[in-house]
Design a protein around this motif. Sequence first.
Motif, PDB file in Angstrom:
ATOM      1  N   ALA A  67       0.845  -1.206   0.000  1.00 20.69           N
ATOM      2  CA  ALA A  67       0.000   0.000   0.000  1.00 20.69           C
ATOM      3  C   ALA A  67       0.879   1.254   0.000  1.00 20.69           C
ATOM      4  CB  ALA A  67      -0.923  -0.014   1.218  1.00 20.69           C
ATOM      5  N   ALA A  68       1.968   1.211   0.788  1.00 26.88           N
ATOM      6  CA  ALA A  68       2.881   2.368   0.831  1.00 26.88           C
ATOM      7  C   ALA A  68       3.548   2.568  -0.533  1.00 26.88           C
ATOM      8  CB  ALA A  68       3.933   2.161   1.917  1.00 26.88           C
ATOM      9  N   LEU A  69       3.852   1.444  -1.192  1.00 18.69           N
ATOM     10  CA  LEU A  69       4.447   1.541  -2.529  1.00 18.69           C
ATOM     11  C   LEU A  69       3.480   2.234  -3.504  1.00 18.69           C
ATOM     12  CD1 LEU A  69       6.915   0.010  -4.310  1.00 18.69           C
ATOM     13  CD2 LEU A  69       4.874  -1.060  -5.221  1.00 18.69           C
ATOM     14  N   LEU A  70       2.207   1.824  -3.446  1.00 20.37           N
ATOM     15  CA  LEU A  70       1.218   2.480  -4.326  1.00 20.37           C
ATOM     16  C   LEU A  70       1.147   3.970  -3.992  1.00 20.37           C
ATOM     17  CD1 LEU A  70      -1.787  -0.058  -4.537  1.00 20.37           C
ATOM     18  CD2 LEU A  70       0.128   0.231  -6.125  1.00 20.37           C
ATOM     19  N   ASP A  71       1.136   4.288  -2.695  1.00 18.80           N
ATOM     20  CA  ASP A  71       1.133   5.711  -2.290  1.00 18.80           C
ATOM     21  C   ASP A  71       2.301   6.440  -2.935  1.00 18.80           C
ATOM     22  OD1 ASP A  71      -1.009   5.248  -0.637  1.00 18.80           O
ATOM     23  OD2 ASP A  71       0.176   5.180   1.222  1.00 18.80           O
ATOM     24  N   GLY A  72       3.477   5.806  -2.840  1.00 18.02           N
ATOM     25  CA  GLY A  72       4.697   6.434  -3.363  1.00 18.02           C
ATOM     26  C   GLY A  72       4.605   6.711  -4.858  1.00 18.02           C
ATOM     27  N   HIS A  73       3.815   5.900  -5.570  1.00 15.66           N
ATOM     28  CA  HIS A  73       3.653   6.101  -7.016  1.00 15.66           C
ATOM     29  C   HIS A  73       2.396   6.921  -7.324  1.00 15.66           C
ATOM     30  CE1 HIS A  73       6.685   2.908  -7.300  1.00 15.66           C
ATOM     31  NE2 HIS A  73       6.869   3.315  -8.530  1.00 15.66           N
ATOM     32  N   GLY A  74       1.710   7.368  -6.300  1.00 16.67           N
ATOM     33  CA  GLY A  74       0.496   8.152  -6.536  1.00 16.67           C
ATOM     34  C   GLY A  74      -0.629   7.335  -7.138  1.00 16.67           C
ATOM     35  N   ILE A  75      -0.635   6.037  -6.849  1.00 19.25           N
ATOM     36  CA  ILE A  75      -1.656   5.151  -7.432  1.00 19.25           C
ATOM     37  C   ILE A  75      -2.713   4.855  -6.364  1.00 19.25           C
ATOM     38  CG2 ILE A  75      -2.110   2.861  -8.399  1.00 19.25           C
ATOM     39  CD1 ILE A  75       0.864   2.894  -9.372  1.00 19.25           C
ATOM     40  N   GLU A  76      -3.952   5.172  -6.686  1.00 20.46           N
ATOM     41  CA  GLU A  76      -5.011   4.938  -5.700  1.00 20.46           C
ATOM     42  C   GLU A  76      -5.518   3.498  -5.752  1.00 20.46           C
ATOM     43  OE1 GLU A  76      -7.978   7.974  -5.809  1.00 20.46           O
ATOM     44  OE2 GLU A  76      -9.413   6.694  -4.750  1.00 20.46           O
ATOM     45  N   ARG A  77      -5.790   3.008  -6.977  1.00 26.45           N
ATOM     46  CA  ARG A  77      -6.335   1.644  -7.109  1.00 26.45           C
ATOM     47  C   ARG A  77      -5.559   0.892  -8.172  1.00 26.45           C
ATOM     48  NH1 ARG A  77     -11.771   1.150  -8.906  1.00 26.45           N
ATOM     49  NH2 ARG A  77     -12.213  -0.624  -7.584  1.00 26.45           N
ATOM     50  N   ALA A  78      -5.426  -0.409  -7.946  1.00 30.70           N
ATOM     51  CA  ALA A  78      -4.684  -1.225  -8.909  1.00 30.70           C
ATOM     52  C   ALA A  78      -5.299  -2.615  -8.955  1.00 30.70           C
ATOM     53  CB  ALA A  78      -3.218  -1.325  -8.499  1.00 30.70           C
ATOM     54  N   VAL A  79      -5.059  -3.290 -10.042  1.00 33.04           N
ATOM     55  CA  VAL A  79      -5.269  -4.737 -10.080  1.00 33.04           C
ATOM     56  C   VAL A  79      -4.108  -5.339  -9.286  1.00 33.04           C
ATOM     57  CG1 VAL A  79      -5.335  -6.784 -11.551  1.00 33.04           C
ATOM     58  CG2 VAL A  79      -6.388  -4.643 -12.342  1.00 33.04           C
ATOM     59  N   ALA A 245      -1.512 -14.379 -22.281  1.00 30.37           N
ATOM     60  CA  ALA A 245      -2.727 -14.368 -23.101  1.00 30.37           C
ATOM     61  C   ALA A 245      -3.967 -14.383 -22.204  1.00 30.37           C
ATOM     62  CB  ALA A 245      -2.735 -15.568 -24.051  1.00 30.37           C
ATOM     63  N   VAL A 246      -3.920 -15.232 -21.190  1.00 29.29           N
ATOM     64  CA  VAL A 246      -5.045 -15.340 -20.248  1.00 29.29           C
ATOM     65  C   VAL A 246      -5.221 -14.021 -19.480  1.00 29.29           C
ATOM     66  CG1 VAL A 246      -5.487 -16.417 -17.993  1.00 29.29           C
ATOM     67  CG2 VAL A 246      -5.018 -17.854 -19.994  1.00 29.29           C
ATOM     68  N   LEU A 247      -4.087 -13.494 -19.002  1.00 31.31           N
ATOM     69  CA  LEU A 247      -4.133 -12.254 -18.225  1.00 31.31           C
ATOM     70  C   LEU A 247      -4.622 -11.087 -19.094  1.00 31.31           C
ATOM     71  CD1 LEU A 247      -3.436 -10.700 -15.588  1.00 31.31           C
ATOM     72  CD2 LEU A 247      -1.118 -10.419 -16.483  1.00 31.31           C
ATOM     73  N   GLY A 248      -4.068 -10.987 -20.298  1.00 34.97           N
ATOM     74  CA  GLY A 248      -4.423  -9.866 -21.181  1.00 34.97           C
ATOM     75  C   GLY A 248      -5.888  -9.897 -21.549  1.00 34.97           C
ATOM     76  N   ASP A 249      -6.390 -11.090 -21.825  1.00 35.99           N
ATOM     77  CA  ASP A 249      -7.798 -11.209 -22.201  1.00 35.99           C
ATOM     78  C   ASP A 249      -8.703 -10.786 -21.038  1.00 35.99           C
ATOM     79  OD1 ASP A 249      -9.755 -12.260 -24.206  1.00 35.99           O
ATOM     80  OD2 ASP A 249     -10.308 -13.456 -22.442  1.00 35.99           O
ATOM     81  N   TRP A 250      -8.338 -11.233 -19.847  1.00 34.55           N
ATOM     82  CA  TRP A 250      -9.144 -10.899 -18.659  1.00 34.55           C
ATOM     83  C   TRP A 250      -9.044  -9.401 -18.341  1.00 34.55           C
ATOM     84  CZ3 TRP A 250      -7.297  -9.324 -13.772  1.00 34.55           C
ATOM     85  CH2 TRP A 250      -8.262  -9.311 -12.753  1.00 34.55           C
ATOM     86  N   LEU A 251      -7.838  -8.823 -18.438  1.00 32.78           N
ATOM     87  CA  LEU A 251      -7.709  -7.379 -18.186  1.00 32.78           C
ATOM     88  C   LEU A 251      -8.611  -6.597 -19.151  1.00 32.78           C
ATOM     89  CD1 LEU A 251      -3.823  -6.976 -17.652  1.00 32.78           C
ATOM     90  CD2 LEU A 251      -5.593  -6.765 -15.894  1.00 32.78           C
ATOM     91  N   GLY A 252      -8.673  -7.099 -20.387  1.00 37.32           N
ATOM     92  CA  GLY A 252      -9.505  -6.432 -21.387  1.00 37.32           C
ATOM     93  C   GLY A 252     -10.992  -6.516 -21.075  1.00 37.32           C
ATOM     94  N   SER A 253     -11.353  -7.464 -20.221  1.00 38.98           N
ATOM     95  CA  SER A 253     -12.775  -7.635 -19.893  1.00 38.98           C
ATOM     96  C   SER A 253     -13.194  -6.787 -18.688  1.00 38.98           C
ATOM     97  CB  SER A 253     -13.054  -9.121 -19.569  1.00 38.98           C
ATOM     98  OG  SER A 253     -12.591  -9.412 -18.252  1.00 38.98           O
ATOM     99  N   LEU A 254     -12.227  -6.129 -18.028  1.00 43.01           N
ATOM    100  CA  LEU A 254     -12.581  -5.383 -16.812  1.00 43.01           C
ATOM    101  C   LEU A 254     -13.366  -4.124 -17.165  1.00 43.01           C
ATOM    102  CD1 LEU A 254      -9.243  -5.525 -14.750  1.00 43.01           C
ATOM    103  CD2 LEU A 254     -11.282  -6.953 -14.502  1.00 43.01           C
ATOM    104  N   PRO A 255     -14.303  -3.763 -16.303  1.00 43.55           N
ATOM    105  CA  PRO A 255     -14.992  -2.498 -16.535  1.00 43.55           C
ATOM    106  C   PRO A 255     -13.987  -1.351 -16.575  1.00 43.55           C
ATOM    107  CG  PRO A 255     -15.941  -3.678 -14.654  1.00 43.55           C
ATOM    108  CD  PRO A 255     -14.728  -4.443 -15.097  1.00 43.55           C
ATOM    109  N   ALA A 256     -14.247  -0.351 -17.406  1.00 46.34           N
ATOM    110  CA  ALA A 256     -13.302   0.767 -17.526  1.00 46.34           C
ATOM    111  C   ALA A 256     -13.225   1.525 -16.218  1.00 46.34           C
ATOM    112  CB  ALA A 256     -13.770   1.698 -18.639  1.00 46.34           C
ATOM    113  N   GLY A 257     -12.114   2.229 -16.066  1.00 44.03           N
ATOM    114  CA  GLY A 257     -11.970   3.099 -14.875  1.00 44.03           C
ATOM    115  C   GLY A 257     -10.980   2.534 -13.911  1.00 44.03           C
ATOM    116  N   GLY A 258      -9.940   3.377 -13.660  1.00 45.01           N
ATOM    117  CA  GLY A 258      -8.892   2.947 -12.735  1.00 45.01           C
ATOM    118  C   GLY A 258      -9.439   2.804 -11.353  1.00 45.01           C
TER     119      GLY A 258
END
Length: 258
Positions: A67-79, A245-258
């Motif tokens: 969580a601190a790492l995400l803070d350090g990168h200014g990232i609020e939400r991530a997969v 391939a599996v990961l990319g296909d699934w990422l593509g299926s996620l609802p938009a919005g970080g």
Amino acid sequence: MSTAANHILFVHGFPFHGGMWRAQLDGLPAGWHGLAPDLRGFGSAPAGAGAGLAADWTMDTFADDMAALLDGHGIERAVVCGLSMGGYISFAFWRRHGDRVRALVLADTRAGADTAEGRASRHAMAEEVVERGTEVVARAMLPKLFAPSTRREKPEVVERVRSMIEGTAPATVAAAQRAMAARPDSTPDLPGIVVPTLVVAGEQDALTGPDEARSMAHALPAARLELIPDAGHMSPMERPEAFNAVLGDWLGSLPAGG
Ligand code: MLT
């Protein structure tokens, strides 16, 4: 904080480092940004005070570091994508920082806690490694990590993993083993994990194989289950094209919005 981009945080297994995700970082679909840090004490990350047998690390410690790492990168939400111990950490991350999880990937991992026997063997390994070094861990783990075809056809993958294991400090191995032994059962959390979840495992994973993956996917409300042929426990390294391939296909299926 940045919410616009698509971020994925890769959490490595034990006792490896962030370099295990090299092919995934290289193979992310356009528009995705990956982070694959070394957990404390692993790879080139400092262990901080208190590694070793006296450490008080838990899966929560690693989750809070992430969580601190995400803070350090200014990232609020991530997969959040965790393999094996990285999956145990992802469960802890969900419990402690669930609002920051856009979606989850549970790779070659399990939700359950250790049996009493499993805990005892982790404590024994922690003590042994401090006395005798990480070769002990490589000897115990390497025979269980790969599909037979990886051993035959991709010896360089086996050697990369051996070098990650043998390069890990004994104090880190000991602290992480004790932390894993103390981890709680995450099975009761599964029905409440409402974010999209990809459960993926090597078809020949001898440690956390298809049965574990099926039962987690069954209990998760929004899961997709994928098995990677000709792969064992190290599926992202053994069959990176299939995993990506599996990961990319699934990422593509996620609802938009970080
Ligand atoms: C891993 O790959 O992270 C380990 O197999 C986890 C474990 O020891 O349970």
